[in-house]
Design a protein around this motif. Structure first.
Motif, short mmCIF file in Angstrom:
data_model
loop_
_atom_site.label_atom_id
_atom_site.label_comp_id
_atom_site.label_asym_id
_atom_site.label_seq_id
_atom_site.Cartn_x
_atom_site.Cartn_y
_atom_site.Cartn_z
N SER A 3 0.82 -1.21 0.00
CA SER A 3 0.00 0.00 0.00
C SER A 3 0.85 1.27 0.00
CB SER A 3 -0.97 0.01 1.17
OG SER A 3 -0.29 0.09 2.40
N ASP A 4 2.08 1.20 0.49
CA ASP A 4 2.96 2.37 0.47
C ASP A 4 3.32 2.76 -0.95
OD1 ASP A 4 2.93 2.42 3.22
OD2 ASP A 4 4.86 1.40 3.44
N ARG A 5 3.21 1.82 -1.88
CA ARG A 5 3.53 2.09 -3.29
C ARG A 5 2.32 2.56 -4.08
NH1 ARG A 5 4.77 -1.50 -6.75
NH2 ARG A 5 3.76 -3.33 -5.86
N PHE A 6 1.13 2.40 -3.53
CA PHE A 6 -0.11 2.70 -4.25
C PHE A 6 -0.59 4.10 -3.88
CE2 PHE A 6 -1.44 -2.08 -4.42
CZ PHE A 6 -0.36 -2.33 -5.26
N ILE A 7 -0.49 5.01 -4.84
CA ILE A 7 -0.78 6.43 -4.61
C ILE A 7 -2.13 6.77 -5.23
CG2 ILE A 7 0.05 8.79 -4.88
CD1 ILE A 7 1.99 6.90 -3.31
N LEU A 8 -3.04 7.26 -4.41
CA LEU A 8 -4.39 7.59 -4.85
C LEU A 8 -4.50 9.06 -5.24
CD1 LEU A 8 -7.36 6.67 -5.23
CD2 LEU A 8 -7.73 7.28 -2.83
N LEU A 9 -5.03 9.28 -6.45
CA LEU A 9 -5.41 10.62 -6.91
C LEU A 9 -6.93 10.62 -6.92
CD1 LEU A 9 -3.11 10.94 -10.08
CD2 LEU A 9 -2.60 11.69 -7.76
N THR A 10 -7.54 11.48 -6.13
CA THR A 10 -8.99 11.49 -6.01
C THR A 10 -9.48 12.92 -6.00
OG1 THR A 10 -10.85 10.60 -4.75
CG2 THR A 10 -8.96 11.35 -3.47
N GLY A 11 -10.77 13.11 -5.75
CA GLY A 11 -11.31 14.45 -5.62
C GLY A 11 -12.45 14.73 -6.56
N CYS A 12 -12.55 15.97 -6.92
CA CYS A 12 -13.69 16.47 -7.70
C CYS A 12 -13.66 15.99 -9.15
CB CYS A 12 -13.69 18.00 -7.66
SG CYS A 12 -15.22 18.73 -8.24
N SER A 13 -14.80 15.55 -9.63
CA SER A 13 -14.93 15.25 -11.06
C SER A 13 -14.55 16.50 -11.85
CB SER A 13 -16.38 14.89 -11.41
OG SER A 13 -16.74 13.68 -10.84
N ASP A 78 6.30 -2.83 -10.52
CA ASP A 78 7.40 -2.40 -9.66
C ASP A 78 7.24 -0.91 -9.37
OD1 ASP A 78 8.69 -4.89 -9.60
OD2 ASP A 78 9.69 -4.48 -11.51
N GLY A 79 7.70 -0.49 -8.21
CA GLY A 79 7.70 0.94 -7.88
C GLY A 79 6.31 1.47 -7.58
N LEU A 80 6.23 2.80 -7.64
CA LEU A 80 4.97 3.47 -7.35
C LEU A 80 3.94 3.18 -8.43
CD1 LEU A 80 6.21 7.01 -6.21
CD2 LEU A 80 5.52 5.08 -4.76
N VAL A 81 2.67 3.10 -8.01
CA VAL A 81 1.55 2.95 -8.93
C VAL A 81 0.54 4.03 -8.57
CG1 VAL A 81 -0.25 1.43 -9.82
CG2 VAL A 81 1.91 0.44 -9.00
N PHE A 82 0.16 4.83 -9.55
CA PHE A 82 -0.78 5.93 -9.34
C PHE A 82 -2.16 5.53 -9.83
CE2 PHE A 82 3.38 7.78 -9.35
CZ PHE A 82 3.31 8.74 -8.35
N PHE A 83 -3.15 5.71 -8.96
CA PHE A 83 -4.54 5.35 -9.25
C PHE A 83 -5.38 6.59 -9.45
CE2 PHE A 83 -2.73 1.79 -7.09
CZ PHE A 83 -3.41 0.67 -7.53
N ASP A 84 -6.11 6.64 -10.55
CA ASP A 84 -7.10 7.69 -10.79
C ASP A 84 -8.40 7.20 -10.17
OD1 ASP A 84 -8.91 9.57 -11.72
OD2 ASP A 84 -8.39 9.34 -13.83
N ARG A 85 -8.71 7.71 -9.00
CA ARG A 85 -9.83 7.22 -8.17
C ARG A 85 -9.52 5.79 -7.76
NH1 ARG A 85 -14.01 10.68 -7.54
NH2 ARG A 85 -14.36 12.23 -9.14
N GLY A 86 -10.43 5.18 -7.03
CA GLY A 86 -10.17 3.81 -6.61
C GLY A 86 -11.21 3.31 -5.64
N LEU A 87 -10.79 2.42 -4.76
CA LEU A 87 -11.70 1.74 -3.86
C LEU A 87 -12.39 2.70 -2.88
CD1 LEU A 87 -12.97 -0.90 -2.98
CD2 LEU A 87 -10.96 -1.30 -1.52
#
Length: 181
Positions: A3-13, A78-87
């Motif tokens: 989870s330290d590698r999984f970066i969430l980008l969230t917020g306003c549509s 491998d490495g960081l993974v950036f998520f556009d929205r998520g769980l």
């Protein structure tokens, strides 16, 4: 810890998350696109029963399942993974639709890094389209629901400033320790 590698980008549509994700991908980073947009595209090509404007609860349940699948798939990167929205977004949507409470959907699952990046409402960027049929006011309400849940879950929230895409990407990468400030 994954989870330290999984970066969430969230917020306003319409706040620039997907475009920021594209810039991060262009810079060679692993990215996972927004579950909701993929579901809408799939539903528009199919029977359309789980479209958010047809059956928001069915849509949210699919978003939860797809977000979990995305997290499992990201384990192989491998490495960081950036998520556009998520769980978290999907769990908040499910609760808002009258379904299970978001905290029940999430359980003890802490899928993302402590620091979460949130795109604030930015009316100048907001554009409705065939896949985004809600208005700006609804997007702002969604932003507040997600913000409250992130606070309730104890995430450290970094609000993305209203600056150029390149500057936003540099800020995210700097805060993730990938780019020197």
């Amino acid at each position: 810890m994954l989870s330290d590698r999984f970066i969430l980008l969230t917020g306003c549509s319409g706040g620039g998350k997907s475009t920021l994700l594209s810039v991060l991908a262009e810079r060679g980073l692993a990215t996972i696109s927004e579950p909701g947009r993929r579901i809408v595209a799939d539903e528009l090509a199919g029977d359309g029963r789980a479209l958010p404007w047809v059956d928001v609860q069915a849509f949210a349940r699919r978003a939860v399942a797809l977000a979990i699948s995305d997290l499992e798939a990201a384990r192989h990167f491998d490495g960081l993974v950036f998520f556009d929205r998520g769980l978290i977004d999907a769990a908040v949507a499910l609760e808002h639709s009258g379904g299970q409470k978001a905290k029940e959907t999430l359980g003890n699952y802490r899928p993302y890094a402590q620091r979460v990046f949130i795109a604030p409402p930015w009316q100048e960027l907001f554009v409705g389209d065939a896949e985004r049929r809600h208005d700006f006011d609804m997007a702002v309400q969604e932003y507040h629901r997600i913000s409250r849940m992130l606070d309730d879950l104890g995430h450290t929230v970094s609000v993305l400033p209203k600056v150029s895409l390149s500057e936003r990407a540099d800020i995210v990468l700097s805060e993730c320790g990938v780019l020197s400030p």
